[in-house]
Write a protein that holds these residues in place. Structure first.
Motif, mmCIF file in Angstrom:
data_model
loop_
_atom_site.group_PDB
_atom_site.id
_atom_site.type_symbol
_atom_site.label_atom_id
_atom_site.label_comp_id
_atom_site.label_asym_id
_atom_site.label_seq_id
_atom_site.Cartn_x
_atom_site.Cartn_y
_atom_site.Cartn_z
ATOM 1 N N ALA A 518 0.821 -1.206 0.000
ATOM 2 C CA ALA A 518 0.000 0.000 0.000
ATOM 3 C C ALA A 518 0.861 1.264 0.000
ATOM 4 O O ALA A 518 0.470 2.289 -0.563
ATOM 5 C CB ALA A 518 -0.934 -0.011 1.205
ATOM 6 N N LEU A 519 2.021 1.181 0.656
ATOM 7 C CA LEU A 519 2.926 2.327 0.725
ATOM 8 C C LEU A 519 3.849 2.411 -0.487
ATOM 9 O O LEU A 519 4.745 3.266 -0.509
ATOM 10 C CB LEU A 519 3.758 2.253 2.003
ATOM 11 N N ASP A 520 3.641 1.530 -1.481
ATOM 12 C CA ASP A 520 4.485 1.484 -2.662
ATOM 13 C C ASP A 520 5.950 1.277 -2.270
ATOM 14 O O ASP A 520 6.861 1.924 -2.791
ATOM 15 C CB ASP A 520 4.350 2.772 -3.479
ATOM 16 N N ALA A 521 6.153 0.377 -1.327
ATOM 17 C CA ALA A 521 7.500 0.071 -0.835
ATOM 18 C C ALA A 521 7.821 -1.392 -1.065
ATOM 19 O O ALA A 521 8.423 -2.044 -0.212
ATOM 20 C CB ALA A 521 7.618 0.434 0.646
ATOM 21 N N THR A 522 7.388 -1.941 -2.202
ATOM 22 C CA THR A 522 7.669 -3.348 -2.479
ATOM 23 C C THR A 522 9.179 -3.549 -2.598
ATOM 24 O O THR A 522 9.924 -2.634 -2.961
ATOM 25 C CB THR A 522 6.983 -3.787 -3.778
ATOM 26 N N GLY A 523 9.591 -4.758 -2.304
ATOM 27 C CA GLY A 523 11.016 -5.065 -2.310
ATOM 28 C C GLY A 523 11.687 -4.779 -0.992
ATOM 29 O O GLY A 523 12.897 -4.968 -0.861
ATOM 30 N N ARG A 524 10.901 -4.335 0.021
ATOM 31 C CA ARG A 524 11.436 -4.075 1.358
ATOM 32 C C ARG A 524 11.023 -5.203 2.286
ATOM 33 O O ARG A 524 10.163 -6.026 1.965
ATOM 34 C CB ARG A 524 10.902 -2.743 1.896
ATOM 35 N N ALA A 525 11.634 -5.237 3.467
ATOM 36 C CA ALA A 525 11.317 -6.248 4.474
ATOM 37 C C ALA A 525 11.223 -5.566 5.825
ATOM 38 O O ALA A 525 12.156 -4.866 6.242
ATOM 39 C CB ALA A 525 12.374 -7.348 4.499
ATOM 40 N N VAL A 526 10.067 -5.743 6.525
ATOM 41 C CA VAL A 526 9.847 -5.082 7.812
ATOM 42 C C VAL A 526 9.068 -5.999 8.732
ATOM 43 O O VAL A 526 8.533 -7.038 8.314
ATOM 44 C CB VAL A 526 9.067 -3.757 7.638
ATOM 45 N N CYS A 527 8.991 -5.614 9.995
ATOM 46 C CA CYS A 527 8.027 -6.167 10.948
ATOM 47 C C CYS A 527 7.207 -5.004 11.481
ATOM 48 O O CYS A 527 7.449 -3.838 11.124
ATOM 49 C CB CYS A 527 8.739 -6.925 12.071
ATOM 50 N N SER A 528 6.232 -5.290 12.329
ATOM 51 C CA SER A 528 5.345 -4.219 12.795
ATOM 52 C C SER A 528 6.115 -3.148 13.566
ATOM 53 O O SER A 528 5.787 -1.964 13.490
ATOM 54 C CB SER A 528 4.228 -4.800 13.664
ATOM 55 N N GLN A 529 7.163 -3.541 14.286
ATOM 56 C CA GLN A 529 7.940 -2.553 15.037
ATOM 57 C C GLN A 529 8.654 -1.579 14.119
ATOM 58 O O GLN A 529 8.931 -0.441 14.496
ATOM 59 C CB GLN A 529 8.969 -3.253 15.939
ATOM 60 N N ASP A 530 8.987 -2.014 12.878
ATOM 61 C CA ASP A 530 9.688 -1.138 11.944
ATOM 62 C C ASP A 530 8.774 -0.108 11.301
ATOM 63 O O ASP A 530 9.259 0.844 10.694
ATOM 64 C CB ASP A 530 10.340 -1.976 10.832
ATOM 65 N N LEU A 531 7.438 -0.283 11.445
ATOM 66 C CA LEU A 531 6.491 0.597 10.752
ATOM 67 C C LEU A 531 6.070 1.786 11.580
ATOM 68 O O LEU A 531 5.191 2.546 11.163
ATOM 69 C CB LEU A 531 5.251 -0.204 10.338
ATOM 70 N N GLY A 532 6.650 1.975 12.753
ATOM 71 C CA GLY A 532 6.274 3.115 13.583
ATOM 72 C C GLY A 532 4.834 3.006 14.050
ATOM 73 O O GLY A 532 4.359 1.944 14.462
ATOM 74 N N PHE A 533 4.096 4.147 14.003
ATOM 75 C CA PHE A 533 2.712 4.126 14.469
ATOM 76 C C PHE A 533 1.827 3.265 13.568
ATOM 77 O O PHE A 533 0.804 2.753 14.006
ATOM 78 C CB PHE A 533 2.157 5.557 14.553
ATOM 79 N N LEU A 534 2.258 3.059 12.282
ATOM 80 C CA LEU A 534 1.485 2.155 11.434
ATOM 81 C C LEU A 534 1.538 0.726 11.948
ATOM 82 O O LEU A 534 0.635 -0.068 11.694
ATOM 83 C CB LEU A 534 2.011 2.196 10.002
ATOM 84 N N GLY A 535 2.591 0.432 12.713
ATOM 85 C CA GLY A 535 2.676 -0.897 13.296
ATOM 86 C C GLY A 535 1.555 -1.182 14.258
ATOM 87 O O GLY A 535 1.181 -2.335 14.479
#
Length: 671
Positions: A518-535
């Motif tokens: 949705a954030l147009d950030a394909t090709g990245r790897a995160v967990c909920s903690q990496d997404l800030g308040f979006l987490g």
């Protein structure tokens, strides 16, 4: 006939007699002196002297013809000897010896052109005093004597050191002085317009070369050139013959290898049917193919081995395994080893790693897939590696049924079973065109035996040992992307310690992938903690205390331990639009106090806490923290004690997780 009173005819006959007897030159002068003593007149004496001159000329012509006949005979002998020479060096030694004898000179040598360096070198020499030896480098391609105008196939000089028509070089001048040479004659050795070298002769006295001598040396040079070309052709033919013999021997060996390799898989199959094991397969294969062979499981543990192998690079090995699976041909490593996967259906059972001997060839490589196929069959029969397929099936069950038109929405809750160690769940989605079989194979190669895998539509799910979901997601994305050659979007969740939490972690990791898309950030790897308040939105359970602690934890802990007001100062600073003077006015303190507090906050949160993304997270965390404090104060109010008949709505988050920042706060007054 030498008596007195001889007529002119008698004197003439004496010259013929001298010619017939090949008398020396002084005897001809004796005839003239005798005529003078006999008192012949002047006219007769002149005729006698003319007869003497003609006789001497005739003597020289006959002598030259005799010498020429001898030289030609010598050249014929040289040609015959060169015809029998099969070695270039022996042929050159023969040429320089004949050149020395033919012209009765002190020194003779041959120089050959070195096309690589651009100069020439002495290939064979005779009569040298010491300086002129085999291998001596000459500065020019044309050898020793080089006229100033250049380009001459024949060049000579009667006195080298005094001849001003020659091109000078310190090396050649030093060689001439070292050998004591004066006269030098050089003839080019050419074949089909190609300059091979030069034939040189030299004399240690001043000598003027006659045309006959030059012609003789040129004939000898032509014979030498013809012989050199014939020896070269003979040498090339001999080399071609040896190569043909070697190729024939190699073809026979390859035919034997093909027959051996063709019979290897049936022999291995019969070996398995007769009850043989992995060690028997490895031993039989190495006896047939040579080298060293290892059978390894997916994690790289050795199941059976014969011989030692160089340690491969893990990343290169993973890529080679996937490439071999895709092309159905063994993959070669930089260590010289070959790898081929052990596959059954979609299951990755491991791989065969083979390091050949020096004689390893294409036919032996072609035998490796058959070895791998027989080995995979035996692994299935022995149920080796069976824990991984059942582990994958376990993960399938823990994730729940796939959504579809037949799903009724009723799912049984998994029975909580404690895992032997914490696991994280990673969802990985390749961004590009790749077959599901390729993705599943790449996932199998990437995560090894320590975890479980499952395929869900366009994405893969992995349960891996560990406690850092973000690091696991990044590692999976890097490994899987490197194997597939595609960018991979990955989300991680966890850790989980019981099986009933795997489904929730999977859903959270899937939401992380959805957030990246949705954030147009394909090709990245995160967990909920990496997404800030979006987490907070994608995380399972909405871990508000954890979010507050990650963003403001150092500041809140500092306030609790030091009884300071950094959190309040931070909130007022944001409310004032980032104005330190306005914040100082609202807090009723000096602006320098606000500056010192903000400097302390920078030390606790880092220099980038005022960047837009972090500033948004910080403000949200401050507001959530204030709401939690207010709810906690209302719950502790004595008005809500027993018998009141009413209770406030309890906070959804346990208190005590984040240190309270209310202790020691100065009530804030807004102006």
């Amino acid at each position: 006939m030498t008596g007195t009173g001889l007529s002119m005819a008698d004197h003439d006959l004496q010259f013929f007699e001298l010619l017939a007897r090949d008398a020396p030159v002084p005897r001809y002068e004796d005839v003239v002196q005798q005529a003078q003593r006999d008192g012949v007149d002047r006219s007769t004496l002149n005729r006698i002297m003319m007869a003497k001159r003609l006789a001497l000329e005739l003597r020289e012509v006959v002598g030259r013809r005799d010498r020429r006949r001898v030289e030609l005979a010598a050249l014929v002998d040289t040609a015959r000897d060169l015809a029998g020479a099969s070695d270039l060096q022996a042929g050159l030694r023969l040429v320089v010896r004949r050149a020395q004898l033919l012209l009765a000179l002190d020194v003779a040598f041959v120089s050959l052109v070195d096309d690589t360096v651009g100069d020439s070198y002495v290939a064979s020499a005779v009569g040298a005093a010491g300086t002129l030896t085999d291998g001596f480098r000459l500065p020019w391609r044309n050898g020793l004597v080089v006229p100033a105008e250049g380009g001459q196939p024949i060049s000579w000089t009667a006195d080298y050191l005094t001849d001003e028509c020659l091109e000078r070089h310190p090396i050649t001048d030093s060689l001439i002085r070292g050998e004591g040479l004066c006269a030098v004659l050089s003839v080019a050795l050419t074949v089909d317009g190609r300059h091979l070298g030069d034939l040189h002769v030299g004399h240690r006295q001043i000598r003027h070369f006659t045309p006959d001598e030059v012609a003789s040396l040129r004939l000898l040079a032509d014979l030498a050139t013809t012989a050199m070309d014939r020896i070269r052709v003979l040498s090339d033919t001999s080399a071609d013959l040896k190569q043909a013999q070697q190729e024939a021997a190699q073809a026979r060996a390859e035919l034997s290898v093909v027959r051996e390799a063709g019979s290897l898989q049936p022999a291995l199959t019969q070996l398995v049917l007769d009850g043989g094991g992995l060690d028997d397969i490895v031993t039989r294969t190495v006896r047939s193919l040579g080298g060293a062979l290892h059978i390894r499981d997916r994690a790289g543990d050795v199941l059976a081995a014969v011989g030692d192998l160089p340690t491969p690079d893990e990343r290169e090995l993973a890529r080679a395994r996937l490439r071999a699976y895709t092309t159905n041909w063994p993959g070669r490593l930089t260590t010289g080893s070959w790898v081929f996967p052990l596959a059954a259906r979609t299951d990755d059972l491991g791989y065969v790693l083979f390091h050949p001997e020096e004689t390893f060839d294409h036919e032996r490589v072609a035998a490796l897939p058959g070895v791998a196929q027989t080995t995979a069959m035996l692994l299935l029969v022995q149920n080796i590696g069976a824990q991984d397929p059942s582990g994958d099936q376990l993960l399938e069950g823990l994730l729940g049924p796939l959504p579809g038109p037949d799903a009724d929405g009723k799912q049984g809750q998994p029975i909580p079973v404690e895992l032997d160690r914490p696991h994280v769940v990673v969802v990985a989605r390749p961004e590009g065109v790749a077959s599901p079989q390729m993705i599943e194979r790449a996932v199998s190669v990437a995560h090894g035996l320590d975890g479980m895998k499952a395929m869900r539509g366009d994405h893969a799910v992995m349960s891996l040992p560990g406690e850092d979901p973000g690091a696991a997601a990044r590692e999976v994305a890097r490994e899987l992307g490197g194997l597939l050659g595609l960018p991979v979007t990955a989300g991680g969740a966890g850790p989980v310690r019981t099986t009933d939490l795997v489904r929730r972690a999977y859903q959270e990791a899937l939401r992380c992938v959805g957030a990246l898309v949705a954030l147009d950030a394909t090709g990245r790897a995160v967990c909920s903690q990496d997404l800030g308040f979006l987490g907070l939105l994608v995380a399972d359970g909405h871990d508000v205390p954890g979010f507050i602690n990650r963003v403001l934890g150092p500041v809140l802990t500092y306030d609790a331990h030091r009884f300071t007001n950094l959190a309040e100062t931070l909130e007022v600073y944001f409310d004032s639009g980032g104005s330190r003077a306005r914040a100082a006015e609202m807090l009723h303190v000096h602006p320098n106090t606000v500056s010192r507090r903000l400097d302390r906050i920078t030390q606790l949160l880092g220099r980038d806490w005022q960047q837009p993304d972090r500033a948004m997270d910080t403000q949200l965390a401050l507001r959530l923290h204030r709401v939690r404090d207010l709810l906690s104060q209302e719950w502790d109010d004595p008005r809500w004690g027993p018998g009141s008949g009413e209770k406030p709505i309890p906070s959804a988050w346990p208190t005590g997780t984040v240190p309270s920042a209310t202790a020691g706060h100065v009530p804030r007054k807004r102006g």
